[in-house]
Design a protein around this motif. Structure first.
Motif, PDB file in Angstrom:
ATOM      1  N   LEU A 106      86.653 -22.576  18.539  1.00  8.14           N
ATOM      2  CA  LEU A 106      86.495 -22.713  19.991  1.00  8.14           C
ATOM      3  C   LEU A 106      85.113 -22.196  20.379  1.00  8.14           C
ATOM      4  O   LEU A 106      84.716 -21.104  19.966  1.00  8.14           O
ATOM      5  CB  LEU A 106      87.597 -21.907  20.698  1.00  8.14           C
ATOM      6  CG  LEU A 106      87.546 -21.827  22.215  1.00  8.14           C
ATOM      7  CD1 LEU A 106      87.688 -23.211  22.857  1.00  8.14           C
ATOM      8  CD2 LEU A 106      88.656 -20.913  22.733  1.00  8.14           C
ATOM      9  N   ALA A 107      84.389 -23.004  21.168  1.00  9.82           N
ATOM     10  CA  ALA A 107      83.051 -22.579  21.608  1.00  9.82           C
ATOM     11  C   ALA A 107      83.185 -21.539  22.725  1.00  9.82           C
ATOM     12  O   ALA A 107      83.958 -21.712  23.655  1.00  9.82           O
ATOM     13  CB  ALA A 107      82.271 -23.790  22.100  1.00  9.82           C
ATOM     14  N   VAL A 108      82.425 -20.458  22.583  1.00  8.88           N
ATOM     15  CA  VAL A 108      82.470 -19.375  23.565  1.00  8.88           C
ATOM     16  C   VAL A 108      81.040 -19.124  24.049  1.00  8.88           C
ATOM     17  O   VAL A 108      80.115 -19.021  23.246  1.00  8.88           O
ATOM     18  CB  VAL A 108      83.036 -18.090  22.907  1.00  8.88           C
ATOM     19  CG1 VAL A 108      83.012 -16.926  23.880  1.00  8.88           C
ATOM     20  CG2 VAL A 108      84.447 -18.335  22.387  1.00  8.88           C
ATOM     21  N   PRO A 130      80.320 -34.105  22.038  1.00  8.19           N
ATOM     22  CA  PRO A 130      80.887 -35.457  21.918  1.00  8.19           C
ATOM     23  C   PRO A 130      82.054 -35.677  22.882  1.00  8.19           C
ATOM     24  O   PRO A 130      82.473 -36.814  23.068  1.00  8.19           O
ATOM     25  CB  PRO A 130      81.380 -35.524  20.468  1.00  8.19           C
ATOM     26  CG  PRO A 130      80.980 -34.262  19.814  1.00  8.19           C
ATOM     27  CD  PRO A 130      80.572 -33.280  20.859  1.00  8.19           C
ATOM     28  N   ILE A 131      82.583 -34.594  23.454  1.00 13.45           N
ATOM     29  CA  ILE A 131      83.688 -34.763  24.410  1.00 13.45           C
ATOM     30  C   ILE A 131      83.227 -34.202  25.764  1.00 13.45           C
ATOM     31  O   ILE A 131      83.975 -33.508  26.465  1.00 13.45           O
ATOM     32  CB  ILE A 131      84.976 -34.077  23.920  1.00 13.45           C
ATOM     33  CG1 ILE A 131      85.084 -34.114  22.392  1.00 13.45           C
ATOM     34  CG2 ILE A 131      86.215 -34.758  24.499  1.00 13.45           C
ATOM     35  CD1 ILE A 131      86.284 -33.375  21.850  1.00 13.45           C
ATOM     36  N   MET A 132      81.982 -34.544  26.086  1.00 13.11           N
ATOM     37  CA  MET A 132      81.352 -34.101  27.329  1.00 13.11           C
ATOM     38  C   MET A 132      82.255 -34.407  28.533  1.00 13.11           C
ATOM     39  O   MET A 132      82.921 -35.437  28.565  1.00 13.11           O
ATOM     40  CB  MET A 132      80.034 -34.889  27.457  1.00 13.11           C
ATOM     41  CG  MET A 132      79.203 -34.592  28.642  1.00 13.11           C
ATOM     42  SD  MET A 132      78.097 -36.007  28.953  1.00 13.11           S
ATOM     43  CE  MET A 132      76.860 -35.827  27.739  1.00 13.11           C
ATOM     44  N   SER A 134      84.907 -32.993  29.219  1.00 13.06           N
ATOM     45  CA  SER A 134      86.273 -32.566  28.957  1.00 13.06           C
ATOM     46  C   SER A 134      86.209 -31.225  28.219  1.00 13.06           C
ATOM     47  O   SER A 134      86.638 -30.199  28.737  1.00 13.06           O
ATOM     48  CB  SER A 134      86.994 -33.622  28.128  1.00 13.06           C
ATOM     49  OG  SER A 134      88.240 -33.141  27.734  1.00 13.06           O
ATOM     50  N   ALA A 135      85.589 -31.236  27.031  1.00 14.04           N
ATOM     51  CA  ALA A 135      85.458 -29.969  26.294  1.00 14.04           C
ATOM     52  C   ALA A 135      84.437 -29.045  26.965  1.00 14.04           C
ATOM     53  O   ALA A 135      84.639 -27.836  27.017  1.00 14.04           O
ATOM     54  CB  ALA A 135      85.051 -30.253  24.855  1.00 14.04           C
ATOM     55  N   ILE A 136      83.344 -29.610  27.471  1.00 17.47           N
ATOM     56  CA  ILE A 136      82.415 -28.800  28.298  1.00 17.47           C
ATOM     57  C   ILE A 136      82.222 -29.526  29.613  1.00 17.47           C
ATOM     58  O   ILE A 136      81.977 -30.736  29.645  1.00 17.47           O
ATOM     59  CB  ILE A 136      80.996 -28.652  27.716  1.00 17.47           C
ATOM     60  CG1 ILE A 136      80.984 -27.998  26.357  1.00 17.47           C
ATOM     61  CG2 ILE A 136      80.115 -27.808  28.657  1.00 17.47           C
ATOM     62  CD1 ILE A 136      79.594 -27.537  25.916  1.00 17.47           C
ATOM     63  N   ILE A 155      81.101 -24.627  31.129  1.00 18.47           N
ATOM     64  CA  ILE A 155      82.450 -24.071  30.995  1.00 18.47           C
ATOM     65  C   ILE A 155      83.159 -24.858  29.890  1.00 18.47           C
ATOM     66  O   ILE A 155      83.190 -26.085  29.923  1.00 18.47           O
ATOM     67  CB  ILE A 155      83.260 -24.233  32.314  1.00 18.47           C
ATOM     68  CG1 ILE A 155      82.509 -23.632  33.504  1.00 18.47           C
ATOM     69  CG2 ILE A 155      84.669 -23.659  32.185  1.00 18.47           C
ATOM     70  CD1 ILE A 155      82.448 -22.120  33.541  1.00 18.47           C
ATOM     71  N   VAL A 156      83.713 -24.134  28.920  1.00 19.74           N
ATOM     72  CA  VAL A 156      84.383 -24.792  27.788  1.00 19.74           C
ATOM     73  C   VAL A 156      85.893 -24.779  28.010  1.00 19.74           C
ATOM     74  O   VAL A 156      86.455 -23.768  28.440  1.00 19.74           O
ATOM     75  CB  VAL A 156      84.049 -24.061  26.462  1.00 19.74           C
ATOM     76  CG1 VAL A 156      84.791 -24.692  25.288  1.00 19.74           C
ATOM     77  CG2 VAL A 156      82.545 -24.066  26.208  1.00 19.74           C
ATOM     78  N   SER A 157      86.539 -25.898  27.701  1.00 18.78           N
ATOM     79  CA  SER A 157      88.007 -25.951  27.796  1.00 18.78           C
ATOM     80  C   SER A 157      88.612 -25.724  26.420  1.00 18.78           C
ATOM     81  O   SER A 157      88.323 -26.465  25.475  1.00 18.78           O
ATOM     82  CB  SER A 157      88.450 -27.322  28.323  1.00 18.78           C
ATOM     83  OG  SER A 157      89.825 -27.490  28.037  1.00 18.78           O
ATOM     84  N   CYS A 161      88.256 -28.546  23.333  1.00 15.49           N
ATOM     85  CA  CYS A 161      87.150 -28.230  22.410  1.00 15.49           C
ATOM     86  C   CYS A 161      87.674 -28.301  20.971  1.00 15.49           C
ATOM     87  O   CYS A 161      88.721 -27.742  20.658  1.00 15.49           O
ATOM     88  CB  CYS A 161      86.628 -26.827  22.712  1.00 15.49           C
ATOM     89  SG  CYS A 161      85.426 -26.244  21.501  1.00 15.49           S
ATOM     90  N   THR A 162      86.924 -28.987  20.112  1.00 13.04           N
ATOM     91  CA  THR A 162      87.364 -29.130  18.713  1.00 13.04           C
ATOM     92  C   THR A 162      86.734 -28.078  17.800  1.00 13.04           C
ATOM     93  O   THR A 162      87.110 -27.960  16.642  1.00 13.04           O
ATOM     94  CB  THR A 162      86.954 -30.509  18.158  1.00 13.04           C
ATOM     95  OG1 THR A 162      85.527 -30.592  18.209  1.00 13.04           O
ATOM     96  CG2 THR A 162      87.568 -31.648  18.944  1.00 13.04           C
ATOM     97  N   GLY A 163      85.699 -27.395  18.326  1.00 11.46           N
ATOM     98  CA  GLY A 163      84.990 -26.427  17.482  1.00 11.46           C
ATOM     99  C   GLY A 163      83.974 -27.078  16.568  1.00 11.46           C
ATOM    100  O   GLY A 163      83.570 -26.484  15.567  1.00 11.46           O
TER     101      GLY A 163
HETATM  102  S1  SF4 Z   1      83.815 -30.005  21.277  1.00 13.43           S
HETATM  103 FE1  SF4 Z   1      83.607 -27.780  21.612  1.00 13.43          FE
HETATM  104  S2  SF4 Z   1      82.350 -27.062  19.894  1.00 13.43           S
HETATM  105 FE2  SF4 Z   1      82.094 -29.318  19.993  1.00 13.43          FE
HETATM  106  S3  SF4 Z   1      80.261 -29.573  21.278  1.00 13.43           S
HETATM  107 FE3  SF4 Z   1      82.041 -29.713  22.635  1.00 13.43          FE
HETATM  108  S4  SF4 Z   1      82.314 -27.603  23.406  1.00 13.43           S
HETATM  109 FE4  SF4 Z   1      80.970 -27.488  21.613  1.00 13.43          FE
END
Ligand code: SF4
Ligand code: SF4
Ligand code: SF4
Length: 236
Positions: A106-108, A130-132, A134-136, A155-157, A161-163
Motif C-alpha cells: 500500500l502506498a503511503v 495506472p489506476i489514477m 481511484s488508487a490515487i 490521497i491513496v485509497s 491501490c495495488t502496491g
Molecule cells: S496503484 Fe498504488 S502503488 Fe501503484 S501507483 Fe497507484 S497508488 Fe501507487
C-alpha cells in the motif's frame, strides 16, 4: 543468517503472493516468476540482502511492477506461492487474470516531505498511477497560508491501490515521499466495534469478523425502538 531465514516484514512480494508466513512455506525459490517478468522488476534475495534468501521481491524505487495485464509472473509459479485466484476475476462465467486485484502493498504518503503538502504543484505520483483517480486522487484544499492559492494533495485509497510502486518510482523528492509498504505494516483494521450503519456491505463485514468477544445481548438484538418501548423489563 537468522535474519535471512525468517519472514521479512519489510519485503514486497510479486503479485498474488500468499500471506508472508504461508509464502515462505510454499516458495521453492525456483526463480520462475523472476524469469517471467519482462521488466526485470523481480529479484531473488541473495546473501547480504537481509531478506529471506532465494525468495523473490522487488524494490519499487528501482524498478516498480508495471502491472502487466497478462501477469506472466503468476501462472508460472509451480507451487501456488503466487496464487492465480487472488489476481483473477470471473467474467461471463470464465476466469480472467486481473492485475488490479493485486495487493503487493500500500502506498503511503509522508505529508511532511511531499511538496504538494507545502503548496508546490506536483502531481508526478498521481500521473504515474495506472489506476489514477481511484488508487490515487488529488484532493483540492484552500491554502490558508497564502489565502489565494490551492493545495492539490495526493490521497491513496487502500481499497484500490495495488502496491505496484509506480508512484514511488515517479516521486520527485530526493527520497520518495510516497512509498509502498507491505499491507500488514501499512493498513489498520477497524475491528467489529465500529460499523457504517448506512452501508449494508459493512454490516456483512462485522458479521464475518471473527472475535471471541461479543457485545450482542438479548436486548441488543432488538432495534432501539423495540427495546425502549416494548421491553417489559424496563417497567417492572
Ligand atoms: S496503484 Fe498504488 S502503488 Fe501503484 S501507483 Fe497507484 S497508488 Fe501507487
Ligand atoms: S505483473 Fe509484470 S511487471 Fe509486475 S512483477 Fe509481474 S511480470 Fe513483472
Ligand atoms: S510526486 Fe512526491 S512530492 Fe510530488 S505530489 Fe507525489 S508524493 Fe508529493
Amino acid at each position: 543468517y537468522l535474519e535471512e531465514a525468517k519472514a521479512a516484514p519489510l519485503i514486497l512480494r510479486p503479485p498474488g503472493a500468499l500471506k508472508e508466513s504461508d509464502f515462505l512455506k510454499m516458495c521453492i525459490k525456483c526463480g520462475q516468476c523472476v524469469e517471467a517478468c519482462p521488466y526485470d522488476t523481480l529479484m531473488l534475495a541473495k546473501p547480504g540482502d537481509t531478506k529471506p534468501m532465494g525468495t523473490p521481491f522487488f524494490i519499487p524505487r528501482e524498478i516498480p511492477c508495471y502491472m502487466c495485464t497478462d501477469i506472466p509472473c503468476v501462472p508460472v509459479c509451480p507451487t501456488g506461492a503466487l496464487d492465480e485466484k487472488s489476481v483473477s476475476k470471473i467474467e461471463e462465467g470464465s476466469k480472467e487474470l486481473d492485475i488490479t486485484k493485486a495487493k503487493m502493498g500500500l502506498a503511503v504518503v509522508d505529508t511532511e516531505s511531499c511538496i504538494a503538502f507545502w503548496g508546490i504543484q506536483c502531481d508526478a505520483c498521481y500521473r504515474a498511477c495506472p489506476i489514477m483517480d481511484s488508487a490515487i486522487t488529488l484532493e483540492y484544499k484552500r491554502n490558508t497560508r497564502t489565502g489565494k492559492h490551492a493545495y492539490l494533495i495526493p490521497i491513496v485509497s487502500s481499497l484500490t491501490c495495488t502496491g505496484c510502486g509506480l508512484c514511488e518510482r515517479a516521486c520527485v523528492t530526493e527520497k520518495a515521499a510516497i512509498r509502498v509498504l507491505p499491507l500488514e505494516l501499512a493498513q489498520g483494521a477497524i475491528g467489529a466495534h465500529y460499523i457504517k450503519g448506512w452501508d449494508k456491505a459493512d454490516e456483512k463485514r462485522v458479521e464475518e469478523t471473527k472475535s471471541d468477544v461479543t457485545t450482542r445481548t438479548k436486548r441488543s438484538e432488538k432495534s432501539a425502538q423495540d427495546y425502549l418501548n416494548a421491553d417489559e423489563e424496563l417497567f417492572k
